[in-house]
Scaffold this motif. Structure first.
Motif, short mmCIF file in Angstrom:
data_model
loop_
_atom_site.label_atom_id
_atom_site.label_comp_id
_atom_site.label_asym_id
_atom_site.label_seq_id
_atom_site.Cartn_x
_atom_site.Cartn_y
_atom_site.Cartn_z
N GLN A 60 50.59 52.90 84.01
CA GLN A 60 51.86 52.18 84.09
C GLN A 60 52.03 51.25 82.89
OE1 GLN A 60 54.07 52.87 86.65
NE2 GLN A 60 52.54 54.46 87.11
N LEU A 61 53.28 50.89 82.63
CA LEU A 61 53.57 49.94 81.56
C LEU A 61 53.51 48.52 82.10
CD1 LEU A 61 56.51 51.76 79.73
CD2 LEU A 61 54.13 51.56 78.98
N GLY A 62 52.87 47.63 81.34
CA GLY A 62 52.71 46.26 81.78
C GLY A 62 53.46 45.28 80.90
N GLU A 63 52.81 44.15 80.59
CA GLU A 63 53.42 43.13 79.75
C GLU A 63 53.55 43.62 78.31
OE1 GLU A 63 54.47 40.19 80.89
OE2 GLU A 63 53.81 40.64 82.94
N LYS A 64 54.35 42.89 77.53
CA LYS A 64 54.47 43.24 76.13
C LYS A 64 53.12 43.09 75.43
CE LYS A 64 59.39 42.32 75.55
NZ LYS A 64 60.45 41.54 74.83
N ALA A 65 52.83 44.04 74.58
CA ALA A 65 51.49 44.12 73.97
C ALA A 65 51.32 43.06 72.89
CB ALA A 65 51.27 45.50 73.38
N ILE A 66 50.11 42.49 72.84
CA ILE A 66 49.69 41.58 71.77
C ILE A 66 48.53 42.24 71.05
CG2 ILE A 66 48.76 39.32 71.19
CD1 ILE A 66 50.08 38.23 73.71
N VAL A 67 48.66 42.39 69.74
CA VAL A 67 47.64 43.04 68.92
C VAL A 67 46.92 41.97 68.11
CG1 VAL A 67 47.20 44.76 67.14
CG2 VAL A 67 49.04 45.13 68.81
N ASN A 68 45.59 42.01 68.13
CA ASN A 68 44.77 41.00 67.45
C ASN A 68 44.15 41.57 66.18
OD1 ASN A 68 44.90 38.73 69.40
ND2 ASN A 68 43.96 40.23 70.76
N VAL A 69 44.29 40.82 65.09
CA VAL A 69 43.73 41.19 63.80
C VAL A 69 42.89 40.02 63.29
CG1 VAL A 69 44.28 41.75 61.39
CG2 VAL A 69 45.67 42.69 63.24
N THR A 70 41.81 40.33 62.58
CA THR A 70 41.00 39.31 61.93
C THR A 70 41.08 39.49 60.41
OG1 THR A 70 39.45 39.16 63.78
CG2 THR A 70 38.68 38.35 61.65
N VAL A 71 41.44 38.43 59.72
CA VAL A 71 41.42 38.42 58.25
C VAL A 71 40.08 37.82 57.83
CG1 VAL A 71 42.49 37.51 56.16
CG2 VAL A 71 43.91 38.20 58.10
N ALA A 72 39.30 38.57 57.05
CA ALA A 72 37.93 38.15 56.73
C ALA A 72 37.67 38.26 55.24
CB ALA A 72 36.92 38.99 57.51
N GLY A 73 36.77 37.42 54.76
CA GLY A 73 36.37 37.46 53.36
C GLY A 73 35.16 36.58 53.13
N ARG A 74 34.76 36.47 51.88
CA ARG A 74 33.62 35.63 51.52
C ARG A 74 33.90 34.97 50.18
NH1 ARG A 74 28.73 35.06 48.95
NH2 ARG A 74 29.16 36.79 47.54
N ARG A 75 33.64 33.67 50.13
CA ARG A 75 33.85 32.92 48.89
C ARG A 75 32.55 32.28 48.44
NH1 ARG A 75 36.14 26.97 48.12
NH2 ARG A 75 36.23 26.94 45.85
N GLU A 76 32.18 32.50 47.19
CA GLU A 76 31.01 31.84 46.63
C GLU A 76 31.38 30.47 46.09
OE1 GLU A 76 28.54 32.83 42.79
OE2 GLU A 76 27.75 33.99 44.48
N GLY A 77 32.49 30.38 45.37
CA GLY A 77 32.95 29.10 44.86
C GLY A 77 31.96 28.47 43.90
N PRO A 78 31.90 27.14 43.86
CA PRO A 78 31.01 26.46 42.91
C PRO A 78 29.58 26.32 43.41
CG PRO A 78 32.29 24.84 44.10
CD PRO A 78 32.76 26.18 44.59
N ILE A 79 29.27 26.87 44.58
CA ILE A 79 27.93 26.72 45.16
C ILE A 79 27.30 28.10 45.28
CG2 ILE A 79 26.60 25.98 47.16
CD1 ILE A 79 28.75 23.90 47.71
N ARG A 80 26.19 28.28 44.58
CA ARG A 80 25.47 29.55 44.63
C ARG A 80 24.15 29.34 45.35
NH1 ARG A 80 23.06 33.06 39.55
NH2 ARG A 80 22.63 34.97 40.73
N MET A 81 23.86 30.22 46.30
CA MET A 81 22.63 30.09 47.09
C MET A 81 21.70 31.24 46.75
SD MET A 81 24.20 28.83 50.73
CE MET A 81 22.59 28.34 51.28
N LEU A 82 20.41 30.92 46.61
CA LEU A 82 19.40 31.89 46.21
C LEU A 82 18.18 31.77 47.11
CD1 LEU A 82 19.53 31.20 42.36
CD2 LEU A 82 20.63 33.11 43.54
#
Length: 254
Positions: free
Chosen positions: A121-143
């Protein structure tokens, strides 16, 4: 089986394809491959429908302090190439100054179409979830051997919770304030994780050198925090170009 003496048994095969009402392209994670240091960073995606001819979006929910999301119509040729009948395109603009390390921000897409329930059956209006992801090194480098740069993850490994474990990482910091890099706030999940920042006398070129100690103290709880549920350390600093750092930690304390 039948009562027909000439056709006592016959077989039928039902062939079909279950098509979802909506499809995300890419899937649920939209990745920013190159985070810019001098301006905004971009990614894009689509929400299409293989069955609906009037798919639309009524509302978007996201953190406006971190990013901007623009919608645009998708032409029929482009939708057809993705095997859809209607759809919406999205341009995601992530603002400059993301936290150092891995980051992820959710987008909730409120659509104009009802969601198909498990009973058909059809229910409530659908909500779709998305994740925006990335990685930033910036001025700090880890070793360090315990640091996995592709995911900004610190690997503590497996250890007895009675003994605990700590690792040391080298941090090279460009453009540090005159008083040196300082942590103004550290929030760990779980709270048992501890961090310590130790300045080193010798730098590397224009960068100041620090040692970062990450510790699961002795007599801590039994926990497993791995890929699917890593521990997190969120740090606020006095660095003008890196006011936030996000680190993941993987370990098993038995």
């Amino acid at each position: 089986r039948t009562n027909d003496p000439n056709n006592k048994v016959f077989s039928l095969r039902v062939v079909g394809l279950v098509v979802p009402r909506m499809v995300l392209i890419p899937d649920t994670t939209w990745e920013i491959r190159e985070v810019q240091e001098t301006g905004p960073s971009y990614t894009a995606g689509f929400l299409i429908s293989p069955v609906l001819t009037d798919l639309g979006v009524e509302k978007l929910e996201y953190d406006e302090s971190r990013m901007e999301v623009k919608m645009h119509p998708v032409d029929l040729d482009q939708i057809s190439s993705m095997k859809g009948k209607s759809g919406v395109g999205f341009e995601v603009i992530v603002k400059q100054g993301m936290p150092v390390g891995s980051f992820s921000f959710p987008i909730r897409i409120h659509t104009n179409t009802q969601e198909r329930q498990s009973d058909g059956q059809l229910g409530e209006k659908a909500i779709v979830n998305v994740t925006v992801a990335g990685r930033r090194e910036g001025p700090i480098r880890m070793l360090g051997p315990a640091y996995l740069p592709e995911s900004s993850t610190i690997a503590l490994g497996s250890f007895s919770c009675t003994d605990g474990r700590s690792v040391k990482l080298t941090m090279l910091v460009r453009g540090a304030p005159e008083e040196g890099l300082q942590f103004s706030e550290v929030v760990s999940d779980p709270e048992s994780l501890k961090v310590e920042l130790i300045p080193e006398a010798k730098g590397a070129g224009n960068a100041k050198r620090y040692t970062l100690v990450v510790q699961a103290p002795p007599n801590g709880p039994r926990l497993t925090r791995r890929d699917e549920n890593p521990a997190e350390i969120r740090i606020k600093t006095n660095h003008p170009e890196a006011p936030e750092m996000n680190l993941k930690v993987q370990f098993t304390a038995y």
